[in-house]
Design a protein around this motif. Structure first.
Motif, PDB file in Angstrom:
ATOM      1  N   ARG A   1       0.856  -1.199   0.000  1.00 36.12           N
ATOM      2  CA  ARG A   1       0.000   0.000   0.000  1.00 36.12           C
ATOM      3  C   ARG A   1       0.886   1.241   0.000  1.00 36.12           C
ATOM      4  N   CYS A   2       0.890   1.947  -1.120  1.00 37.80           N
ATOM      5  CA  CYS A   2       1.758   3.122  -1.290  1.00 37.80           C
ATOM      6  C   CYS A   2       0.948   4.410  -1.346  1.00 37.80           C
ATOM      7  N   GLY A   3       1.658   5.511  -1.157  1.00 35.78           N
ATOM      8  CA  GLY A   3       1.070   6.816  -1.420  1.00 35.78           C
ATOM      9  C   GLY A   3       0.222   7.390  -0.312  1.00 35.78           C
ATOM     10  N   ALA A   4       0.389   6.872   0.904  1.00 32.95           N
ATOM     11  CA  ALA A   4      -0.366   7.424   2.041  1.00 32.95           C
ATOM     12  C   ALA A   4       0.434   7.186   3.321  1.00 32.95           C
ATOM     13  N   PRO A   5       0.323   8.099   4.295  1.00 32.20           N
ATOM     14  CA  PRO A   5       1.027   7.881   5.560  1.00 32.20           C
ATOM     15  C   PRO A   5       0.549   6.591   6.234  1.00 32.20           C
ATOM     16  N   ALA A   6       1.446   5.951   6.958  1.00 36.18           N
ATOM     17  CA  ALA A   6       1.091   4.699   7.636  1.00 36.18           C
ATOM     18  C   ALA A   6       0.097   4.957   8.766  1.00 36.18           C
ATOM     19  N   PRO A   7      -0.804   4.008   9.003  1.00 37.64           N
ATOM     20  CA  PRO A   7      -1.678   4.125  10.177  1.00 37.64           C
ATOM     21  C   PRO A   7      -0.845   4.068  11.462  1.00 37.64           C
ATOM     22  N   SER A   8      -1.405   4.550  12.560  1.00 32.07           N
ATOM     23  CA  SER A   8      -0.715   4.461  13.857  1.00 32.07           C
ATOM     24  C   SER A   8      -0.776   3.017  14.358  1.00 32.07           C
ATOM     25  N   VAL A   9      -0.008   2.729  15.384  1.00 32.87           N
ATOM     26  CA  VAL A   9      -0.010   1.376  15.971  1.00 32.87           C
ATOM     27  C   VAL A   9      -1.421   0.991  16.416  1.00 32.87           C
ATOM     28  N   LYS A  10      -2.109   1.934  17.054  1.00 34.42           N
ATOM     29  CA  LYS A  10      -3.472   1.677  17.537  1.00 34.42           C
ATOM     30  C   LYS A  10      -4.394   1.306  16.372  1.00 34.42           C
ATOM     31  N   GLU A  11      -4.268   2.063  15.262  1.00 30.07           N
ATOM     32  CA  GLU A  11      -5.103   1.798  14.082  1.00 30.07           C
ATOM     33  C   GLU A  11      -4.757   0.455  13.448  1.00 30.07           C
ATOM     34  N   LEU A  12      -3.457   0.147  13.399  1.00 29.22           N
ATOM     35  CA  LEU A  12      -3.021  -1.133  12.815  1.00 29.22           C
ATOM     36  C   LEU A  12      -3.579  -2.314  13.600  1.00 29.22           C
ATOM     37  N   LYS A  13      -3.561  -2.178  14.932  1.00 32.09           N
ATOM     38  CA  LYS A  13      -4.075  -3.280  15.762  1.00 32.09           C
ATOM     39  C   LYS A  13      -5.584  -3.434  15.553  1.00 32.09           C
ATOM     40  N   ALA A  14      -6.260  -2.300  15.386  1.00 35.15           N
ATOM     41  CA  ALA A  14      -7.706  -2.354  15.124  1.00 35.15           C
ATOM     42  C   ALA A  14      -7.988  -2.989  13.764  1.00 35.15           C
ATOM     43  N   MET A  15      -7.025  -2.912  12.847  1.00 40.86           N
ATOM     44  CA  MET A  15      -7.168  -3.506  11.509  1.00 40.86           C
ATOM     45  C   MET A  15      -6.806  -4.998  11.502  1.00 40.86           C
TER      46      MET A  15
END
Length: 325
Positions: free
Chosen positions: A85-99
């Protein structure tokens, strides 16, 4: 050859319930994704640039590393089913865990240039070398008029100076704090610079950019007597009575690139060194947060691409070992 290798790849069965996010699509992230994919762990790379490749693609010139080499590594990694997934800032750790990501590997490079913190350092014509290289590699920078001064003694300074020659600079002079034989770029790069007609001035520290109508017109230096103290810490000593000035239209500085964490690790237990790199176990690359790993420039500061690739491999192996617990 390469085509036979690609044809022989079989994607292993996925490890159930485990999903890794890799933040950064440079050499560390690509290597980590490759080894995780090969181990059957579902992996996603998050890259804020429009394409993978990191510093080797966006900063290192084509005369040092070919884009074709990077493309082959990426294709090999993608064959193992890695999601990119390119072209966008990475999600935060909290968001990644929710994903649903169970493990996270930070493979962010040292992209954030320091400031040239001297009078005139914000004049027109003064630019971070890393930004200059991104413009050149992105096809946005064609010609440099007038004399150019490059500040820094490392590999990026060598790349910047040699690229400035190729961009038509009238002359290129490179100044660094270190003595000639102590320059971090080493004898090979130093020789390449000199073969390209670059004049190296070792043992000088910048004091002021001389400006004319808001534009760089020259830069002043003072003699650096030593760079480090007896304990090996960075503590330069100067002789203010020994000074010089160079006329220039452009100053490209290659000092103090740092990792730009932004808010990625807010709310985690990850700890940092004073220079902004993440603190990890030197063997496992694990941070103070057990399911968060980090490798490459994010841990070591700027090093070679080969070190970044090795870090990606080791980080992936450790992460895989941890997943199996």
């Amino acid at each position: 050859g390469y085509n036979a290798l690609m044809a022989s790849i079989r994607v292993p069965e996925r490890v159930p319930g485990k999903k890794a996010a890799i933040i950064g699509g440079g050499p560390t992230g690509i290597a980590a994704a490759y080894f995780l994919g090969r181990a059957g762990i579902e992996a996603t790379i998050f890259e804020r640039e429009s394409c993978l490749g990191g510093v080797p693609r966006h900063v290192i010139p084509a005369f040092r590393i070919a884009n074709e080499t990077i493309e082959k590594d990426i294709a090999l990694m993608e064959k193992y089913g890695v999601d990119v997934r390119c072209g966008a800032p990475a999600p935060s750790v909290k968001e990644l865990k929710a994903m649903g990501y169970t493990h996270i590997l930070f493979a962010v490079g040292a992209w954030k240039p320091g400031k040239l913190d001297i009078p005139g350092g914000d004049a027109q014509g003064v630019m971070a070398g890393i930004d200059f290289m991104r413009q050149v590699n992105g096809g946005q920078c064609s010609k440099l008029a007038g004399p150019v001064v490059v500040i820094g003694g490392g590999n990026i300074a060598a790349d910047v100076a040699r690229t400035a020659v190729r961009c038509g600079a009238e002359s290129v002079d490179l100044y660094c704090l270190e003595g000639y034989d102590e320059m971090p770029m080493g004898a090979e790069d130093r020789g390449e610079c000199e073969r390209d007609g670059i004049t190296i001035h070792a043992g000088w520290g910048q004091t002021e950019v001389v400006t004319r109508d808001g534009h760089a017109a020259g830069i002043r230096f003072r003699k650096c007597l030593r760079v480090k103290d007896d304990q090996g810490r960075f503590a330069p000593v100067f002789d203010d009575n020994d000074a010089c000035e160079a006329a220039c239209a452009t100053v490209l500085y290659c000092i103090g690139q740092k990792v730009d964490w932004r808010q990625l690790l807010t709310g985690t237990a990850v700890t940092f060194n004073p220079n902004g790199t993440a603190q990890v176990d030197p063997v496992t690359y694990q941070t103070a947060e057990p399911d968060i790993f980090a490798g490459g420039d994010a841990v070591t500061g700027q090093k070679f691409a080969i070190d970044a690739i090795a870090a990606g491999k080791e980080g992936a192996i450790s992460l895989h070992r941890f997943v199996q617990k």
